[in-house]
Design a protein around this motif. Sequence first.
Motif, PDB file in Angstrom:
ATOM      1  N   LEU A  23       0.870  -1.165   0.000  1.00  0.00           N
ATOM      2  CA  LEU A  23       0.000   0.000   0.000  1.00  0.00           C
ATOM      3  C   LEU A  23       0.914   1.223   0.000  1.00  0.00           C
ATOM      4  O   LEU A  23       1.846   1.310   0.796  1.00  0.00           O
ATOM      5  CB  LEU A  23      -0.877   0.028   1.256  1.00  0.00           C
ATOM      6  CG  LEU A  23      -1.603   1.352   1.525  1.00  0.00           C
ATOM      7  CD1 LEU A  23      -2.727   1.559   0.519  1.00  0.00           C
ATOM      8  CD2 LEU A  23      -2.142   1.401   2.940  1.00  0.00           C
ATOM      9  N   ILE A  24       0.640   2.150  -0.899  1.00  0.00           N
ATOM     10  CA  ILE A  24       1.384   3.409  -0.959  1.00  0.00           C
ATOM     11  C   ILE A  24       0.355   4.532  -0.929  1.00  0.00           C
ATOM     12  O   ILE A  24      -0.643   4.477  -1.655  1.00  0.00           O
ATOM     13  CB  ILE A  24       2.229   3.506  -2.250  1.00  0.00           C
ATOM     14  CG1 ILE A  24       3.188   2.311  -2.344  1.00  0.00           C
ATOM     15  CG2 ILE A  24       2.998   4.816  -2.291  1.00  0.00           C
ATOM     16  CD1 ILE A  24       3.818   2.145  -3.719  1.00  0.00           C
ATOM     17  N   PHE A  25       0.565   5.523  -0.088  1.00  0.00           N
ATOM     18  CA  PHE A  25      -0.372   6.642  -0.017  1.00  0.00           C
ATOM     19  C   PHE A  25       0.387   7.959  -0.019  1.00  0.00           C
ATOM     20  O   PHE A  25       1.550   8.024   0.379  1.00  0.00           O
ATOM     21  CB  PHE A  25      -1.275   6.540   1.220  1.00  0.00           C
ATOM     22  CG  PHE A  25      -0.532   6.497   2.526  1.00  0.00           C
ATOM     23  CD1 PHE A  25      -0.190   7.673   3.186  1.00  0.00           C
ATOM     24  CD2 PHE A  25      -0.175   5.292   3.096  1.00  0.00           C
ATOM     25  CE1 PHE A  25       0.491   7.644   4.379  1.00  0.00           C
ATOM     26  CE2 PHE A  25       0.511   5.249   4.304  1.00  0.00           C
ATOM     27  CZ  PHE A  25       0.849   6.426   4.949  1.00  0.00           C
ATOM     28  N   SER A  26      -0.289   9.006  -0.476  1.00  0.00           N
ATOM     29  CA  SER A  26       0.337  10.318  -0.550  1.00  0.00           C
ATOM     30  C   SER A  26      -0.733  11.382  -0.764  1.00  0.00           C
ATOM     31  O   SER A  26      -1.858  11.077  -1.163  1.00  0.00           O
ATOM     32  CB  SER A  26       1.340  10.365  -1.711  1.00  0.00           C
ATOM     33  OG  SER A  26       1.939  11.642  -1.803  1.00  0.00           O
ATOM     34  N   SER A  27      -0.354  12.633  -0.548  1.00  0.00           N
ATOM     35  CA  SER A  27      -1.255  13.741  -0.835  1.00  0.00           C
ATOM     36  C   SER A  27      -1.173  14.158  -2.296  1.00  0.00           C
ATOM     37  O   SER A  27      -1.902  15.041  -2.728  1.00  0.00           O
ATOM     38  CB  SER A  27      -0.936  14.935   0.070  1.00  0.00           C
ATOM     39  OG  SER A  27       0.390  15.346  -0.113  1.00  0.00           O
ATOM     40  N   GLU A  28      -0.283  13.530  -3.072  1.00  0.00           N
ATOM     41  CA  GLU A  28      -0.157  13.830  -4.492  1.00  0.00           C
ATOM     42  C   GLU A  28       0.064  12.557  -5.301  1.00  0.00           C
ATOM     43  O   GLU A  28       0.836  11.690  -4.894  1.00  0.00           O
ATOM     44  CB  GLU A  28       1.028  14.774  -4.753  1.00  0.00           C
ATOM     45  CG  GLU A  28       0.795  16.185  -4.296  1.00  0.00           C
ATOM     46  CD  GLU A  28       1.887  17.133  -4.761  1.00  0.00           C
ATOM     47  OE1 GLU A  28       2.816  16.711  -5.477  1.00  0.00           O
ATOM     48  OE2 GLU A  28       1.807  18.318  -4.386  1.00  0.00           O
ATOM     49  N   VAL A  29      -0.583  12.475  -6.441  1.00  0.00           N
ATOM     50  CA  VAL A  29      -0.404  11.340  -7.347  1.00  0.00           C
ATOM     51  C   VAL A  29       1.041  11.272  -7.822  1.00  0.00           C
ATOM     52  O   VAL A  29       1.648  10.197  -7.892  1.00  0.00           O
ATOM     53  CB  VAL A  29      -1.368  11.456  -8.556  1.00  0.00           C
ATOM     54  CG1 VAL A  29      -1.034  10.426  -9.626  1.00  0.00           C
ATOM     55  CG2 VAL A  29      -2.808  11.312  -8.109  1.00  0.00           C
ATOM     56  N   GLN A  30       1.610  12.431  -8.140  1.00  0.00           N
ATOM     57  CA  GLN A  30       2.946  12.480  -8.730  1.00  0.00           C
ATOM     58  C   GLN A  30       4.007  11.845  -7.831  1.00  0.00           C
ATOM     59  O   GLN A  30       4.933  11.207  -8.316  1.00  0.00           O
ATOM     60  CB  GLN A  30       3.308  13.942  -9.042  1.00  0.00           C
ATOM     61  CG  GLN A  30       4.459  14.104  -9.996  1.00  0.00           C
ATOM     62  CD  GLN A  30       4.187  13.505 -11.374  1.00  0.00           C
ATOM     63  OE1 GLN A  30       3.061  13.400 -11.812  1.00  0.00           O
ATOM     64  NE2 GLN A  30       5.236  13.091 -12.035  1.00  0.00           N
ATOM     65  N   SER A  31       3.868  12.015  -6.518  1.00  0.00           N
ATOM     66  CA  SER A  31       4.884  11.440  -5.627  1.00  0.00           C
ATOM     67  C   SER A  31       4.807   9.915  -5.597  1.00  0.00           C
ATOM     68  O   SER A  31       5.807   9.243  -5.358  1.00  0.00           O
ATOM     69  CB  SER A  31       4.757  12.016  -4.213  1.00  0.00           C
ATOM     70  OG  SER A  31       3.539  11.631  -3.627  1.00  0.00           O
ATOM     71  N   ILE A  32       3.620   9.343  -5.843  1.00  0.00           N
ATOM     72  CA  ILE A  32       3.500   7.884  -5.937  1.00  0.00           C
ATOM     73  C   ILE A  32       4.147   7.397  -7.234  1.00  0.00           C
ATOM     74  O   ILE A  32       4.907   6.422  -7.234  1.00  0.00           O
ATOM     75  CB  ILE A  32       2.015   7.446  -5.863  1.00  0.00           C
ATOM     76  CG1 ILE A  32       1.416   7.844  -4.509  1.00  0.00           C
ATOM     77  CG2 ILE A  32       1.888   5.938  -6.085  1.00  0.00           C
ATOM     78  CD1 ILE A  32      -0.076   7.582  -4.373  1.00  0.00           C
ATOM     79  N   ILE A  33       3.889   8.098  -8.311  1.00  0.00           N
ATOM     80  CA  ILE A  33       4.480   7.730  -9.604  1.00  0.00           C
ATOM     81  C   ILE A  33       6.001   7.790  -9.549  1.00  0.00           C
ATOM     82  O   ILE A  33       6.701   6.943 -10.097  1.00  0.00           O
ATOM     83  CB  ILE A  33       3.957   8.662 -10.723  1.00  0.00           C
ATOM     84  CG1 ILE A  33       2.458   8.459 -10.916  1.00  0.00           C
ATOM     85  CG2 ILE A  33       4.709   8.434 -12.020  1.00  0.00           C
ATOM     86  CD1 ILE A  33       1.824   9.500 -11.803  1.00  0.00           C
ATOM     87  N   LYS A  34       6.533   8.802  -8.852  1.00  0.00           N
ATOM     88  CA  LYS A  34       7.982   9.012  -8.815  1.00  0.00           C
ATOM     89  C   LYS A  34       8.742   7.887  -8.116  1.00  0.00           C
ATOM     90  O   LYS A  34       9.965   7.812  -8.210  1.00  0.00           O
ATOM     91  CB  LYS A  34       8.309  10.350  -8.154  1.00  0.00           C
ATOM     92  CG  LYS A  34       8.068  11.521  -9.070  1.00  0.00           C
ATOM     93  CD  LYS A  34       8.491  12.824  -8.442  1.00  0.00           C
ATOM     94  CE  LYS A  34       8.277  13.961  -9.414  1.00  0.00           C
ATOM     95  NZ  LYS A  34       8.597  15.258  -8.833  1.00  0.00           N
ATOM     96  N   LEU A  35       8.015   7.018  -7.390  1.00  0.00           N
ATOM     97  CA  LEU A  35       8.701   5.864  -6.797  1.00  0.00           C
ATOM     98  C   LEU A  35       9.303   4.976  -7.877  1.00  0.00           C
ATOM     99  O   LEU A  35      10.275   4.279  -7.649  1.00  0.00           O
ATOM    100  CB  LEU A  35       7.728   5.051  -5.931  1.00  0.00           C
ATOM    101  CG  LEU A  35       7.274   5.733  -4.648  1.00  0.00           C
ATOM    102  CD1 LEU A  35       6.178   4.933  -3.986  1.00  0.00           C
ATOM    103  CD2 LEU A  35       8.441   5.923  -3.703  1.00  0.00           C
ATOM    104  N   GLY A  36       8.687   4.986  -9.059  1.00  0.00           N
ATOM    105  CA  GLY A  36       9.256   4.290 -10.211  1.00  0.00           C
ATOM    106  C   GLY A  36       9.145   2.785 -10.173  1.00  0.00           C
ATOM    107  O   GLY A  36       9.666   2.101 -11.053  1.00  0.00           O
ATOM    108  N   THR A  37       8.471   2.225  -9.185  1.00  0.00           N
ATOM    109  CA  THR A  37       8.397   0.765  -9.062  1.00  0.00           C
ATOM    110  C   THR A  37       7.034   0.213  -9.473  1.00  0.00           C
ATOM    111  O   THR A  37       6.822  -0.988  -9.417  1.00  0.00           O
ATOM    112  CB  THR A  37       8.673   0.341  -7.610  1.00  0.00           C
ATOM    113  OG1 THR A  37       7.708   0.984  -6.765  1.00  0.00           O
ATOM    114  CG2 THR A  37      10.066   0.728  -7.176  1.00  0.00           C
TER     115      THR A  37
END
Length: 197
Positions: free
Chosen positions: A132-146
């Motif tokens: 599970l990955i959560f954030s206040s922005e979509v972009q920061s989840i995408i930036k994980l790159g995995t």
Amino acid sequence: LLSLSHRGPDDQGKVIYNSFGMGMQRLSIIDLNKGHQPIFDESKSYSIVFNGEIYNYKELRRRLCNDGVKFKTNSDTEVVLLGYLNHGISFIDNLEGMFSFVIYNSHNHEIIMVRDRLGKKPLYYYKDSEKLIFSSEVQSIIKLGTLNCSIDPQAYWDYITFRYVPGKRTTINKIKKFKAGHYANVSSSKIEINRYW
């Protein structure tokens, strides 16, 4: 955390357990000196990251103090955590404000996710069978790159048509918007989402 530094340039903090970690970029408004997040309960078993503002936190804090609850900070974040620990999930019915927050219970590895009634504060998540990955922005989840994510064509056209993406979808197919007025209990096997308002 670096990808969220523009959201909270004043402070940052994180906590990492064996199988869970969370961090916070903070814009310091209430309790500038002691409001560092994540905030922990006295036993360090529970931790919270909180985005937003609780307008009636002083009144709620007084009520909790009258019940014998001890505080280390003057922040609304600690009021939310200790209110939850003393009254359970029903405590969120008392919160007046704009907020999204996540509470982690290190005893049973349970996560509580909550978003305010009208969805003023953002909360996004990705969940599969392993993480599970959560954030206040979509972009920061995408930036994980995995993650193997791609653009959701229908959400893209919805955005072009309506200037926003309705429902729980985002423009990225595997990242969801946590619904306003809802809370979730997340265990290792499932995410159970409930409406509270």
